[in-house]
Scaffold this motif. Structure first.
Motif, mmCIF file in Angstrom:
data_model
loop_
_atom_site.group_PDB
_atom_site.id
_atom_site.type_symbol
_atom_site.label_atom_id
_atom_site.label_comp_id
_atom_site.label_asym_id
_atom_site.label_seq_id
_atom_site.Cartn_x
_atom_site.Cartn_y
_atom_site.Cartn_z
ATOM 1 N N ASN A 4 -51.730 -26.624 -101.150
ATOM 2 C CA ASN A 4 -52.321 -27.535 -102.127
ATOM 3 C C ASN A 4 -53.442 -26.838 -102.888
ATOM 4 O OD1 ASN A 4 -52.267 -30.170 -103.288
ATOM 5 N ND2 ASN A 4 -54.175 -30.646 -102.245
ATOM 6 N N ASP A 5 -53.077 -25.733 -103.540
ATOM 7 C CA ASP A 5 -54.021 -25.013 -104.379
ATOM 8 C C ASP A 5 -53.300 -24.579 -105.647
ATOM 9 O OD1 ASP A 5 -52.890 -22.187 -103.931
ATOM 10 O OD2 ASP A 5 -53.313 -22.824 -101.881
ATOM 11 N N SER A 6 -54.002 -23.926 -106.563
ATOM 12 C CA SER A 6 -53.425 -23.626 -107.877
ATOM 13 C C SER A 6 -52.190 -22.729 -107.799
ATOM 14 C CB SER A 6 -54.481 -22.991 -108.782
ATOM 15 O OG SER A 6 -55.000 -21.798 -108.198
ATOM 16 N N ASN A 7 -52.103 -21.866 -106.789
ATOM 17 C CA ASN A 7 -50.912 -21.014 -106.643
ATOM 18 C C ASN A 7 -49.668 -21.817 -106.282
ATOM 19 O OD1 ASN A 7 -52.194 -18.589 -107.236
ATOM 20 N ND2 ASN A 7 -52.750 -18.203 -105.107
ATOM 21 N N ALA A 8 -49.867 -23.054 -105.800
ATOM 22 C CA ALA A 8 -48.732 -23.897 -105.414
ATOM 23 C C ALA A 8 -48.124 -24.633 -106.600
ATOM 24 C CB ALA A 8 -49.174 -24.912 -104.373
ATOM 25 N N ARG A 9 -48.760 -24.590 -107.746
ATOM 26 C CA ARG A 9 -48.246 -25.311 -108.917
ATOM 27 C C ARG A 9 -47.000 -24.641 -109.460
ATOM 28 N NH1 ARG A 9 -52.398 -24.905 -112.111
ATOM 29 N NH2 ARG A 9 -53.357 -26.960 -111.765
ATOM 30 N N PRO A 10 -45.891 -25.395 -109.663
ATOM 31 C CA PRO A 10 -45.725 -26.814 -109.350
ATOM 32 C C PRO A 10 -45.173 -27.020 -107.936
ATOM 33 C CG PRO A 10 -43.815 -26.064 -110.580
ATOM 34 C CD PRO A 10 -44.732 -24.872 -110.440
ATOM 35 N N GLN A 11 -45.573 -28.134 -107.311
ATOM 36 C CA GLN A 11 -45.008 -28.538 -106.027
ATOM 37 C C GLN A 11 -43.750 -29.373 -106.300
ATOM 38 O OE1 GLN A 11 -48.544 -30.660 -105.086
ATOM 39 N NE2 GLN A 11 -49.327 -29.123 -103.665
ATOM 40 N N TYR A 12 -42.694 -29.110 -105.528
ATOM 41 C CA TYR A 12 -41.408 -29.773 -105.759
ATOM 42 C C TYR A 12 -41.078 -30.757 -104.634
ATOM 43 C CZ TYR A 12 -40.476 -26.107 -109.228
ATOM 44 O OH TYR A 12 -40.529 -25.263 -110.321
ATOM 45 N N GLY A 13 -40.425 -31.845 -105.010
ATOM 46 C CA GLY A 13 -39.817 -32.749 -104.038
ATOM 47 C C GLY A 13 -40.685 -33.860 -103.526
ATOM 48 N N LEU A 14 -41.963 -33.889 -103.902
ATOM 49 C CA LEU A 14 -42.870 -34.865 -103.290
ATOM 50 C C LEU A 14 -42.559 -36.304 -103.681
ATOM 51 C CD1 LEU A 14 -46.225 -32.885 -103.432
ATOM 52 C CD2 LEU A 14 -44.978 -33.578 -101.399
ATOM 53 N N ALA A 15 -41.946 -36.519 -104.819
ATOM 54 C CA ALA A 15 -41.596 -37.889 -105.222
ATOM 55 C C ALA A 15 -40.614 -38.530 -104.246
ATOM 56 C CB ALA A 15 -41.022 -37.909 -106.633
ATOM 57 N N SER A 16 -39.881 -37.717 -103.495
ATOM 58 C CA SER A 16 -38.889 -38.231 -102.545
ATOM 59 C C SER A 16 -39.467 -38.462 -101.161
ATOM 60 C CB SER A 16 -37.713 -37.253 -102.436
ATOM 61 O OG SER A 16 -37.056 -37.098 -103.680
ATOM 62 N N ALA A 17 -40.727 -38.072 -100.941
ATOM 63 C CA ALA A 17 -41.340 -38.214 -99.613
ATOM 64 C C ALA A 17 -41.633 -39.677 -99.313
ATOM 65 C CB ALA A 17 -42.618 -37.391 -99.535
ATOM 66 N N ASP A 18 -41.624 -40.018 -98.016
ATOM 67 C CA ASP A 18 -41.987 -41.356 -97.566
ATOM 68 C C ASP A 18 -43.484 -41.485 -97.303
ATOM 69 O OD1 ASP A 18 -39.348 -42.358 -97.530
ATOM 70 O OD2 ASP A 18 -38.990 -41.466 -95.559
ATOM 71 N N PHE A 19 -44.089 -40.388 -96.867
ATOM 72 C CA PHE A 19 -45.475 -40.401 -96.398
ATOM 73 C C PHE A 19 -45.996 -38.974 -96.524
ATOM 74 C CE2 PHE A 19 -48.532 -39.670 -92.998
ATOM 75 C CZ PHE A 19 -49.270 -40.843 -92.889
ATOM 76 N N VAL A 20 -47.249 -38.804 -96.922
ATOM 77 C CA VAL A 20 -47.833 -37.467 -97.072
ATOM 78 C C VAL A 20 -49.227 -37.467 -96.464
ATOM 79 C CG1 VAL A 20 -48.574 -35.668 -98.699
ATOM 80 C CG2 VAL A 20 -46.524 -37.016 -99.198
ATOM 81 N N TYR A 21 -49.575 -36.375 -95.778
ATOM 82 C CA TYR A 21 -50.952 -36.217 -95.306
ATOM 83 C C TYR A 21 -51.546 -34.928 -95.843
ATOM 84 C CZ TYR A 21 -48.943 -33.221 -91.553
ATOM 85 O OH TYR A 21 -48.280 -32.252 -90.833
ATOM 86 N N GLU A 22 -52.872 -34.907 -95.942
ATOM 87 C CA GLU A 22 -53.602 -33.737 -96.412
ATOM 88 C C GLU A 22 -54.603 -33.327 -95.351
ATOM 89 O OE1 GLU A 22 -56.040 -32.161 -100.396
ATOM 90 O OE2 GLU A 22 -55.691 -34.314 -100.113
ATOM 91 N N GLU A 23 -54.590 -32.047 -94.989
ATOM 92 C CA GLU A 23 -55.448 -31.516 -93.935
ATOM 93 C C GLU A 23 -56.246 -30.330 -94.449
ATOM 94 O OE1 GLU A 23 -53.370 -29.168 -90.883
ATOM 95 O OE2 GLU A 23 -51.566 -29.355 -92.096
ATOM 96 N N LEU A 24 -57.394 -30.082 -93.859
ATOM 97 C CA LEU A 24 -58.219 -28.935 -94.198
ATOM 98 C C LEU A 24 -57.674 -27.687 -93.521
ATOM 99 C CD1 LEU A 24 -60.938 -28.168 -95.653
ATOM 100 C CD2 LEU A 24 -62.004 -28.385 -93.395
ATOM 101 N N VAL A 25 -57.621 -26.564 -94.272
ATOM 102 C CA VAL A 25 -57.234 -25.274 -93.693
ATOM 103 C C VAL A 25 -58.332 -24.264 -94.014
ATOM 104 C CG1 VAL A 25 -54.761 -25.739 -93.659
ATOM 105 C CG2 VAL A 25 -55.773 -24.731 -95.709
ATOM 106 N N GLU A 26 -58.039 -22.969 -93.880
ATOM 107 C CA GLU A 26 -59.068 -21.960 -94.043
ATOM 108 C C GLU A 26 -59.556 -21.874 -95.491
ATOM 109 O OE1 GLU A 26 -55.093 -19.770 -94.217
ATOM 110 O OE2 GLU A 26 -55.995 -21.461 -93.164
ATOM 111 N N GLY A 27 -60.785 -21.358 -95.625
ATOM 112 C CA GLY A 27 -61.360 -21.168 -96.954
ATOM 113 C C GLY A 27 -61.719 -22.462 -97.659
ATOM 114 N N GLY A 28 -61.727 -23.578 -96.922
ATOM 115 C CA GLY A 28 -62.028 -24.858 -97.540
ATOM 116 C C GLY A 28 -60.876 -25.438 -98.333
#
Length: 334
Positions: free
Chosen positions: A67-91
């Motif tokens: 979930n950072d600028s290098n991930a643009r664009p993210q694909y397939g998320l409109a089809s997800a049922d549920f999404v979570y966001e977690e902290l990883v390294e480097g903030g």
């Protein structure tokens, strides 16, 4: 009229709002047949089936997506049922997207699994779709009995088409994974407490700060929340009905990330402060989860249950500040 913006750290939430609501349950079996009644709702969204069954011959899949600028664009998320966001390294943060009712043929970019995923995958018997992971993580996930689907599977592969840099160039075909899963037909238990949400305040603009490097912003309109600073593909965005923000304990994952960066693990078990947004309304409370195997529940300041509206849900897991190397997360809403 000018609105007042209320900034709060969840550690200091005054739990004065009233939640409650009414639960939703499937109808009981009728007649003398010994066969159980078909589930009335999808287990991850609480949405009605309108006939048929939620049972499938494939498991729940959790796709790990950066979930950072290098991930643009993210694909397939409109089809997800549920999404979570977690902290990883480097903030930075990472997404875990649950897929069950709809399996798209392109999801990604796919990145590594984290120890945090155990508490999300275990209650559902989910399979984690990942590009790999640190040795300590792979061993812990395996010990928890959670299957990993990695690049050793032909449907999780690197595609160097110039869309993403090399590390972010792995994609998964969940549709084919589902076709080939061929497991016994089954339906996982509902992950969230389904019912009619009751909020006491109004909130149509939400800012969730994980760190100095990562802040997620949401706006509400037309019954849905839209991430206004995300990296989702145009026309392929996840627009939840409900946003749940919880404070979680973090600890050292036991290995160093890129250039030795500190890698936090977020613990989704026990209890902590929560704030829930749905239908443009908001309620404050507490989340509860009995170990990694448990499913979450929520209560308001009076101890009454808080239910989650049918629809798609986004879970924001921000740090509670117990870890000296990880600052406390905050929420701003108006």
């Amino acid at each position: 009229m000018r609105r007042v913006v209320t900034a709060l750290a969840l550690s200091s939430l005054a739990l004065t709002a009233c939640g409650g609501g009414k639960s939703i349950s499937a109808p009981s079996s009728a007649g003398t047949s010994s066969a159980p009644a078909a589930p009335a709702f999808w287990p991850l969204t609480c949405e009605p089936l309108n006939g048929g069954s939620a049972a499938t011959t494939h498991p729940v899949y959790i796709a790990k997506i950066p979930n950072d600028s290098n991930a643009r664009p993210q694909y397939g998320l409109a089809s997800a049922d549920f999404v979570y966001e977690e902290l990883v390294e480097g903030g930075l943060t990472r997404l875990g997207a649950f897929f069950y009712s709809n399996l798209p043929s392109k999801v990604g970019p796919i990145r590594s699994t984290r120890l945090t995923d155990i508490g999300l995958a275990k209650p559902l018997g989910a399979h984690v779709v990942t590009s790999g992971g640190a040795d300590v993580t792979i061993k812990a996930v395996a010990a928890a009995g959670i299957p990993l689907i990695t690049m050793s599977n032909p449907h999780v592969r690197r595609i160097l088409d110039g869309t993403h840099p090399g590390v972010d160039s792995v994609y998964a075909d969940l549709k084919q994974l589902g076709v080939e899963a061929n497991q016994p037909s089954a339906t996982p238990a509902s992950f969230l407490p389904c019912g009619k949400f009751k909020g006491s305040g109004t909130a149509t603009s939400i800012t969730v700060k994980f760190s100095g490097a990562s802040t997620t912003k949401w706006s509400y309109a037309g019954g849905k929340y839209t991430m206004t600073n995300g990296y989702m593909n145009a026309g392929d965005a996840f627009q939840p009905t409900t946003i749940i923000v919880i404070k979680v304990r973090t600890s050292d994952s036991g290995y160093g990330g890129y250039q030795g960066a500190y890698v936090p693990e977020s613990h989704f078990d026990g209890s902590g402060k929560a704030i829930i947004f749905s239908g443009g309304k908001v309620v404050k409370g507490t989340w509860h989860k009995n170990g990694v195997n448990g499913t979450p529940t929520f209560t308001d300041s009076a101890g009454h249950p808080i239910y989650i509206n049918p629809g798609h849900t986004f879970l924001e897991m921000i740090p509670n500040g117990n870890d000296p190397q990880v600052a406390e997360g905050t929420v701003t809403f108006s």
